[in-house]
Design a protein around this motif. Structure first.
Motif, PDB file in Angstrom:
ATOM      1  N   TYR A 169      43.179  40.705  38.918  1.00  0.00           N
ATOM      2  CA  TYR A 169      41.790  40.220  38.898  1.00  0.00           C
ATOM      3  C   TYR A 169      41.459  39.531  37.579  1.00  0.00           C
ATOM      4  O   TYR A 169      41.764  40.042  36.498  1.00  0.00           O
ATOM      5  N   ILE A 170      40.837  38.378  37.687  1.00  0.00           N
ATOM      6  CA  ILE A 170      40.338  37.643  36.518  1.00  0.00           C
ATOM      7  C   ILE A 170      38.819  37.779  36.540  1.00  0.00           C
ATOM      8  O   ILE A 170      38.170  37.222  37.438  1.00  0.00           O
ATOM      9  N   PRO A 171      38.231  38.548  35.641  1.00  0.00           N
ATOM     10  CA  PRO A 171      36.786  38.799  35.695  1.00  0.00           C
ATOM     11  C   PRO A 171      35.963  37.531  35.883  1.00  0.00           C
ATOM     12  O   PRO A 171      36.173  36.530  35.189  1.00  0.00           O
ATOM     13  N   GLU A 172      35.077  37.580  36.863  1.00  0.00           N
ATOM     14  CA  GLU A 172      34.151  36.487  37.195  1.00  0.00           C
ATOM     15  C   GLU A 172      34.859  35.226  37.712  1.00  0.00           C
ATOM     16  O   GLU A 172      34.235  34.184  37.858  1.00  0.00           O
ATOM     17  N   ASN A 173      36.179  35.338  37.991  1.00  0.00           N
ATOM     18  CA  ASN A 173      36.887  34.110  38.375  1.00  0.00           C
ATOM     19  C   ASN A 173      37.953  34.326  39.442  1.00  0.00           C
ATOM     20  O   ASN A 173      38.883  33.538  39.557  1.00  0.00           O
ATOM     21  N   GLY A 174      37.848  35.415  40.201  1.00  0.00           N
ATOM     22  CA  GLY A 174      38.774  35.616  41.310  1.00  0.00           C
ATOM     23  C   GLY A 174      40.076  36.284  40.912  1.00  0.00           C
ATOM     24  O   GLY A 174      40.149  37.048  39.951  1.00  0.00           O
ATOM     25  N   PHE A 175      41.132  35.970  41.656  1.00  0.00           N
ATOM     26  CA  PHE A 175      42.438  36.598  41.469  1.00  0.00           C
ATOM     27  C   PHE A 175      43.493  35.529  41.207  1.00  0.00           C
ATOM     28  O   PHE A 175      43.406  34.410  41.715  1.00  0.00           O
ATOM     29  N   CYS A 176      44.500  35.907  40.426  1.00  0.00           N
ATOM     30  CA  CYS A 176      45.612  34.987  40.168  1.00  0.00           C
ATOM     31  C   CYS A 176      46.763  35.287  41.124  1.00  0.00           C
ATOM     32  O   CYS A 176      46.867  36.392  41.673  1.00  0.00           O
ATOM     33  N   HIS A 177      47.608  34.308  41.326  1.00  0.00           N
ATOM     34  CA  HIS A 177      48.789  34.445  42.189  1.00  0.00           C
ATOM     35  C   HIS A 177      49.868  35.256  41.484  1.00  0.00           C
ATOM     36  O   HIS A 177      50.450  36.173  42.057  1.00  0.00           O
ATOM     37  N   ILE A 178      50.143  34.927  40.219  1.00  0.00           N
ATOM     38  CA  ILE A 178      51.116  35.646  39.407  1.00  0.00           C
ATOM     39  C   ILE A 178      50.470  36.017  38.074  1.00  0.00           C
ATOM     40  O   ILE A 178      49.503  35.393  37.649  1.00  0.00           O
ATOM     41  N   LEU A 185      43.129  30.028  44.788  1.00  0.00           N
ATOM     42  CA  LEU A 185      42.309  30.128  46.001  1.00  0.00           C
ATOM     43  C   LEU A 185      42.920  31.073  47.029  1.00  0.00           C
ATOM     44  O   LEU A 185      42.244  31.964  47.556  1.00  0.00           O
ATOM     45  N   MET A 186      44.214  30.894  47.331  1.00  0.00           N
ATOM     46  CA  MET A 186      44.837  31.741  48.353  1.00  0.00           C
ATOM     47  C   MET A 186      44.901  33.193  47.893  1.00  0.00           C
ATOM     48  O   MET A 186      44.639  34.119  48.675  1.00  0.00           O
ATOM     49  N   ALA A 187      45.228  33.405  46.629  1.00  0.00           N
ATOM     50  CA  ALA A 187      45.285  34.773  46.100  1.00  0.00           C
ATOM     51  C   ALA A 187      43.922  35.442  46.189  1.00  0.00           C
ATOM     52  O   ALA A 187      43.808  36.615  46.563  1.00  0.00           O
ATOM     53  N   THR A 188      42.874  34.694  45.855  1.00  0.00           N
ATOM     54  CA  THR A 188      41.519  35.245  45.886  1.00  0.00           C
ATOM     55  C   THR A 188      41.086  35.542  47.312  1.00  0.00           C
ATOM     56  O   THR A 188      40.514  36.608  47.595  1.00  0.00           O
ATOM     57  N   GLU A 189      41.375  34.623  48.224  1.00  0.00           N
ATOM     58  CA  GLU A 189      41.020  34.833  49.638  1.00  0.00           C
ATOM     59  C   GLU A 189      41.679  36.096  50.181  1.00  0.00           C
ATOM     60  O   GLU A 189      41.029  36.939  50.809  1.00  0.00           O
ATOM     61  N   GLN A 190      42.981  36.227  49.938  1.00  0.00           N
ATOM     62  CA  GLN A 190      43.708  37.362  50.501  1.00  0.00           C
ATOM     63  C   GLN A 190      43.312  38.674  49.828  1.00  0.00           C
ATOM     64  O   GLN A 190      43.188  39.710  50.490  1.00  0.00           O
ATOM     65  N   ALA A 191      43.090  38.635  48.516  1.00  0.00           N
ATOM     66  CA  ALA A 191      42.633  39.840  47.816  1.00  0.00           C
ATOM     67  C   ALA A 191      41.269  40.275  48.338  1.00  0.00           C
ATOM     68  O   ALA A 191      41.014  41.477  48.522  1.00  0.00           O
ATOM     69  N   PHE A 192      40.415  39.288  48.604  1.00  0.00           N
ATOM     70  CA  PHE A 192      39.071  39.589  49.092  1.00  0.00           C
ATOM     71  C   PHE A 192      39.126  40.314  50.430  1.00  0.00           C
ATOM     72  O   PHE A 192      38.502  41.360  50.620  1.00  0.00           O
TER      73      PHE A 192
END
Length: 207
Positions: A169-178, A185-192
């Protein structure tokens, strides 16, 4: 398949979307399989999301997935080595069919594979790269199968799947792939949707 899932999730009817029945193409077994195992997995998930299609077509998809199981257990796009993402997605598709003895046996073999693949951080790699999406898919699979995320098979060095996913998790900015990468975008969508799955399970809601 993805659009069917989205419409079902917001309470709309994909069998009448602007005058189109979006489930119809998934009833064409041979054409759906032109995409390979991924096509079959998501067609089955989509059809089961609202009880669309026929029992006959669903049984064909289930049989196909069983046929595609790797010799070592689990599933992959095109190799004899199970892949965490594809295995987890196949488990999501097969979760509703565990009363079938063949399915149940394949599920247990796949869970053993995933447990062996999990690293000491509680996460997974796909195509040789440790990443958040693989973890998200395994979380979704365990939620669909009704397996607690603190199941001893999936806690490594004290780290659960949820611990691992949140480490991306990147605070206030979604999730990273690695690790060390920027927001993806895809990492954040799937994490969500994995975290929504966790929340819904904790509230005794369906997936």
């Amino acid at each position: 398949s993805r659009v069917i899932l989205a419409l079902t999730a917001i309470g709309k009817n994909p069998e009448n979307a602007g005058g189109y029945n979006l489930t119809t193409p998934l009833l064409d077994f041979d054409k759906t399989l032109q995409q390979g195992i991924n096509g079959a997995i998501w067609a089955l998930i989509a059809l089961d999301s609202g009880n669309y299609g026929t029992d006959e077509i669903k049984k064909k998809y289930v049989a196909y997935l069983l046929k595609c199981e790797n010799p070592k257990g689990g599933w992959a796009l095109a190799s004899d080595t199970p892949d965490a993402d594809i295995t987890a997605m196949a488990l999501q598709a097969l979760a509703k069919y565990r009363e079938n003895a063949e399915v149940e046996a394949a599920v247990e073999r796949a869970l053993d594979c995933l447990s062996e693949m999990q690293n000491e951080k509680g996460g997974f790699s796909s195509w040789g790269t440790e990443n958040s999406e693989s973890c998200s898919q395994v979380i979704a699979a365990l939620c669909e199968l009704g397996i607690p995320l603190d199941d001893s098979r999936f806690v490594k060095n004290g780290n659960t799947l949820t611990d691992n996913l949140l480490s991306y998790y990147i605070p206030e900015n979604g999730f990273c792939h690695i690790y060390g990468g920027g927001s993806n975008l895809m990492a954040t969508e799937q994490a969500f949707y994995a975290l929504v799955d966790v929340k819904r399970v904790s509230e005794n809601k369906n997936s």
